[in-house]
Motif scaffolding. Structure first.
Motif, PDB file in Angstrom:
ATOM      1  N   LEU A 129      29.207  -3.337 -12.628  1.00 19.91           N
ATOM      2  CA  LEU A 129      29.785  -2.181 -13.301  1.00 19.91           C
ATOM      3  C   LEU A 129      30.553  -2.614 -14.537  1.00 19.91           C
ATOM      4  CD1 LEU A 129      30.948  -0.041 -10.256  1.00 19.91           C
ATOM      5  CD2 LEU A 129      29.081   0.437 -11.842  1.00 19.91           C
ATOM      6  N   GLN A 130      31.171  -3.779 -14.428  1.00 23.58           N
ATOM      7  CA  GLN A 130      31.895  -4.292 -15.606  1.00 23.58           C
ATOM      8  C   GLN A 130      30.912  -4.570 -16.743  1.00 23.58           C
ATOM      9  OE1 GLN A 130      33.927  -7.995 -14.961  1.00 23.58           O
ATOM     10  NE2 GLN A 130      35.240  -7.701 -16.764  1.00 23.58           N
ATOM     11  N   SER A 131      29.816  -5.242 -16.385  1.00 25.89           N
ATOM     12  CA  SER A 131      28.842  -5.601 -17.431  1.00 25.89           C
ATOM     13  C   SER A 131      28.242  -4.343 -18.060  1.00 25.89           C
ATOM     14  CB  SER A 131      27.741  -6.480 -16.842  1.00 25.89           C
ATOM     15  OG  SER A 131      26.795  -5.674 -16.182  1.00 25.89           O
ATOM     16  N   VAL A 132      28.046  -3.316 -17.243  1.00 26.74           N
ATOM     17  CA  VAL A 132      27.487  -2.069 -17.782  1.00 26.74           C
ATOM     18  C   VAL A 132      28.457  -1.463 -18.786  1.00 26.74           C
ATOM     19  CG1 VAL A 132      26.941   0.312 -17.177  1.00 26.74           C
ATOM     20  CG2 VAL A 132      26.041  -1.550 -15.795  1.00 26.74           C
ATOM     21  N   GLY A 133      29.746  -1.507 -18.442  1.00 27.45           N
ATOM     22  CA  GLY A 133      30.734  -0.915 -19.323  1.00 27.45           C
ATOM     23  C   GLY A 133      30.918  -1.710 -20.608  1.00 27.45           C
ATOM     24  N   GLN A 134      30.665  -3.032 -20.523  1.00 29.44           N
ATOM     25  CA  GLN A 134      30.920  -3.879 -21.691  1.00 29.44           C
ATOM     26  C   GLN A 134      29.771  -3.905 -22.690  1.00 29.44           C
ATOM     27  OE1 GLN A 134      31.726  -7.530 -19.816  1.00 29.44           O
ATOM     28  NE2 GLN A 134      33.947  -7.230 -19.727  1.00 29.44           N
TER      29      GLN A 134
END
Ligand code: SF4
Ligand code: SF4
Lengths: 508, 289
Positions: B230-235
């Motif tokens: 989810l972090q990578s998606v947001g970044q």
């Protein structure tokens, strides 16, 4: 079928009769199911005989089996969306008409109005490049006559001799679908739309099943299957089957002015078709003759009856003029037997006796002429003197090798044999009617040709005097029996009526 | 019953499942006779700490001193009702916390008071974090990839929990047609932060999600993987359904493919007849124009 080429006058009445009945429709204008070619010539479509170009007919492999040259299962599948050896429309000709209305409606002007040719495909004005008999009567033209594929069989010397004689020698070759015994068109069709009718051997294309693959156009070595670009179906000569079923001769035969056409039943042994079609090149004609059965032979009659052939058909086979010409007298030959489709249109080859010859001189005679006499620079002498009345077969104006290339897969003896018979009948009749031929000469030629006075009379009768019913012996069609073999007609009894398999357009 | 397209069937099914889950959650909550502490751990600790600092929601240390008790009961029972009624504190709070509404607690007023009791007691004591407050570590690239697979459902959670994409969607090329039942999670990590996401995964505060993962908790590694994903998606907003700069590759590939095909055709049909046999004759003929 037999066409007696000695009698064809090249009038094209046959072609027109056919065109008026069957092919004056959109998409069929370029199709001449019957066409008449001048030979030597490239024909219609151009160079149709050259299978290196068109890949038609059957090829015999080293194991003696035959394969379609340009179609068949593997090749057909590979090329099903792109058939690579089709003739282009220019190979036939672009059909055209003339803008006749312009003759009436052109506004007043300084020049006479003209009717320009208009393409029947695009509707645009075109320059006419070609027609179905473009080289009619033009034997010797460099573009057409000299490109005749049959010249391949001639030595350069023979060819040279023909080019010198070209202004005097040509003959007509009327062609329709041969309704072959081993039809390449039937074998090539991926949709199974083409079939040879059991009861009369007519080869037909089912217009509802045809899917426009055009394999038959490639496969037919005679280029007698045509593609209708408007309906998207292939079409071919139907031998006027509606007329035949009604007991009439096909329109081309009916209308033939030269009365060259004969139609009759020939019984054949279907079990031996493959063997005959796979025969050695030199034996093709003889093997094909072998499978044609003698309708007077009791065992043949018994076998035919056992196979359900009606007595009336056997009777028609006995009266058949074609059986006589083909097998009894052996006067006819099939066109290009080397294509191995076992064509059932046989031709009595044309006898063009030598009326003159051309010899080379040294010009010595010219010095004796009066100075005002017209002289030519060349040293050819046109010589009209012959030792005999018509010369001999070997001296005929059409070289035997040329005729053999057309009619016997190169076997000159077979052609000479047929021509000798034609010559013998002429000499016999000359002896009988004019009397300036000695009886000894007449007898010896008849003997040499293997004829008797009786058979010579019969040949003469069928050639020159035959009436309509002698030339066309069409048996009753027995269509109902053929139909009942396939379907039970009682199924439709009492429904929409006997015989209507589809609702008629006007309704019931 | 027929559906116009398979998607309709899926949404209808999700509707049924959700209704059923809510009902189950409600019954479960009513039957519960747990203490304030247990309720806090189960329902609140995902987003709140007591003296542990801000998470998704505010630190609750000393909340009893800051807010009126009855107001707190109303807020916990249904924060959105309070927001809708135009309560100024409620509206301001929602705005302060990224418009992320607090889920309604399926608790009676007495139970809520019990929870508040516990918070009051705990505020006096030491700091409390989420029960699953494990050492934080960043996900490796491999784990992010695994997180994507877990999210999409191509790899199952060890304990049999449902795949995230059954209810959630994220705007990323890899996820096609995630669920629409629950929040769109593209920016969840940015909004909630690592501990927030982690806390929700460890003990889902939302009734449907809690029920869905009831008895099927995520393992430690799975939480790190999904959180990392989810972090990578947001970044990486540039990877969201953006046309990649493949124009020339595509063009090159297309041209190459065409020339290979044409080459094959030319080979197969190299002996094809392309011209009329009398081409030369026609070329010599006089034309009218
Ligand atoms: S001549 Fe007629 S029957 Fe023979 S292959 Fe051609 S189309 Fe078929
Ligand atoms: S109608 Fe008869 S004579 Fe005339 S061209 Fe045709 S085949 Fe020959």
């Amino acid at each position: 079928m037999v066409f007696h080429l000695d009698k064809c006058i090249g009038c094209h009445t046959c072609s027109i009769a056919c065109k008026n009945i069957w092919t004056d429709r959109k998409g069929a204008e370029y199709q001449w199911w019957n066409n008449v070619e001048t030979k030597p010539g490239t024909g219609y479509p151009s160079k149709w005989e050259d299978q290196d170009i068109y890949k038609g007919g059957w090829r015999r492999d080293d194991a003696g089996r035959i394969h379609l040259r340009g179609a068949g299962k593997a090749k057909g599948l590979l090329n099903i969306f792109h058939n690579p050896s089709l003739p282009t429309v220019e190979d036939y000709y672009e059909p055209f008409t003339y803008n006749y209305l312009n003759l009436i409606e052109a506004p007043a002007g300084d020049d006479q109005p003209t009717a320009r040719p208009v393409s029947l495909i695009t509707g645009e004005p075109i320059d006419v490049k070609m027609g179905p008999n473009w080289d009619d009567d033009l034997s010797g033209t460099p573009d057409y006559a000299r490109n005749d594929p049959n010249f391949a069989a001639l030595s350069p010397a023979e060819r040279e001799a023909m080019f010198q004689l070209e202004r005097m020698a040509f003959f007509y070759l009327p062609r329709i679908c041969n309704h072959c015994l081993n039809p390449a068109c039937v074998a090539s069709c991926p949709s199974g739309a083409i079939y040879k009718r059991g009861e009369d051997g007519i080869v037909l294309i089912n217009q509802k099943v045809c899917r426009a693959w055009r394999m038959c156009v490639t496969a037919c070595p005679y280029k007698k299957s045509y593609y209708n670009w408007h309906s998207g179906k292939s079409e071919k000569c139907i031998l006027c089957y509606p007329r035949i079923e009604a007991g009439y001769a096909p329109a081309c035969m009916h209308s033939c002015v030269g009365r060259i056409r004969y139609l009759g039943v020939v019984l054949y042994d279907a079990d031996r078709i493959q063997a005959a079609a796979s025969a050695e090149p030199g034996e093709l004609v003889d093997r094909q003759l072998d499978i044609l059965m003698d309708p007077f032979d009791d065992t043949v009659i018994a076998a035919a009856t056992a196979n359900g052939i009606p007595d009336s058909t056997i009777k028609a086979a006995q009266d058949s003029p074609t059986y006589k010409f083909i097998k009894q007298w052996r006067m006819a030959l099939p066109l290009h037997p080397e294509f191995r489709t076992l064509p059932m249109l046989w031709y009595v080859p044309p006898l063009l006796p030598v009326m003159a010859s051309v010899t080379q001189t040294d010009g010595a005679q010219e010095s004796k002429l009066h100075p005002v006499a017209k002289t030519w620079d060349d040293t050819w002498l046109y010589d009209t003197s012959t030792e005999e009345l018509w010369g001999s077969v070997e001296q005929a104006r059409m070289p035997l090798a040329y005729l053999a290339s057309l009619f016997s897969a190169g076997d000159t003896a077979a052609v000479a044999d047929r021509l000798r018979k034609l010559m013998a009948v002429r000499i016999y009749r000359r002896w009988k009617t004019v009397g300036d031929v000695s009886e000894a000469k007449m007898t010896s030629t008849l003997q040499a040709a293997g004829l008797t006075e009786q058979s010579a009379d019969d040949i003469f009768y069928l050639t020159a005097l035959a009436k309509f019913n002698d030339r066309f012996v069409v048996p009753p069609a027995h269509r109902e029996q053929a139909m009942e073999m396939i379907e039970f007609t009682g199924d439709v009894k009492g429904s929409t009526g006997f015989g209507f398999r589809e609702q008629p357009e006007r309704g019931l | 019953m027929t559906f116009a397209r398979p998607g309709a069937l899926r949404y209808a099914l999700m509707g049924f499942v959700a209704t059923w889950m809510v009902a189950q959650a409600a019954t479960a909550g009513a039957a519960e006779t747990s203490t304030g502490e247990a309720n806090f751990t189960r329902l609140c600790s995902a987003c709140h700490t007591i003296g542990g600092g801000r998470r998704v929601g505010p630190d609750l240390k000393g909340i009893g001193d800051r807010r009126d008790r009855e107001w707190l009961v109303k807020w916990i029972a249904s924060s959105q009702t309070l927001v809708r009624s135009g309560d100024p504190i409620a509206v301001a709070l929602l705005a302060e916390y990224n418009n992320m509404p607090m889920p309604d607690a399926a608790l009676s007023a007495d139970e809520i008071r019990g929870v508040l009791e516990y918070i009051g007691g705990a505020s006096a004591g030491s700091a409390q974090g989420a029960p699953a407050a494990a050492p934080e570590r960043a996900a490796t690239a491999e784990e992010i990839l695994r997180g994507e697979e877990l999210f999409r459902g191509s790899v199952h959670f060890t304990n049999g929990g449902p795949a995230c994409s059954a209810c959630h969607h994220v705007t990323q090329d890899a996820v096609v047609g995630g669920g629409v039942l629950a929040m769109e999670l593209t920016t969840s990590f940015t909004r909630l932060g690592g501990p927030g996401v982690r806390a929700i995964l460890a003990a889902p505060p939302f009734p449907v999600m809690a029920q869905a993962f009831n008895g099927k908790p995520l393992t430690e590694d799975e939480m790190i993987a999904v959180g990392g994903y989810l972090q990578s998606v947001g970044q990486r907003p540039e990877s969201y359904n953006q046309a990649r700069e493949d124009t020339f590759k595509l063009l090159g590939g297309g041209l190459g493919g065409v020339s290979v095909l044409l080459g094959v055709y030319a080979l197969v049909w190299r002996r094809r007849k392309t011209e009329p046999v009398n081409r030369e004759v026609f070329a010599r003929q006089v034309r009218s124009q």
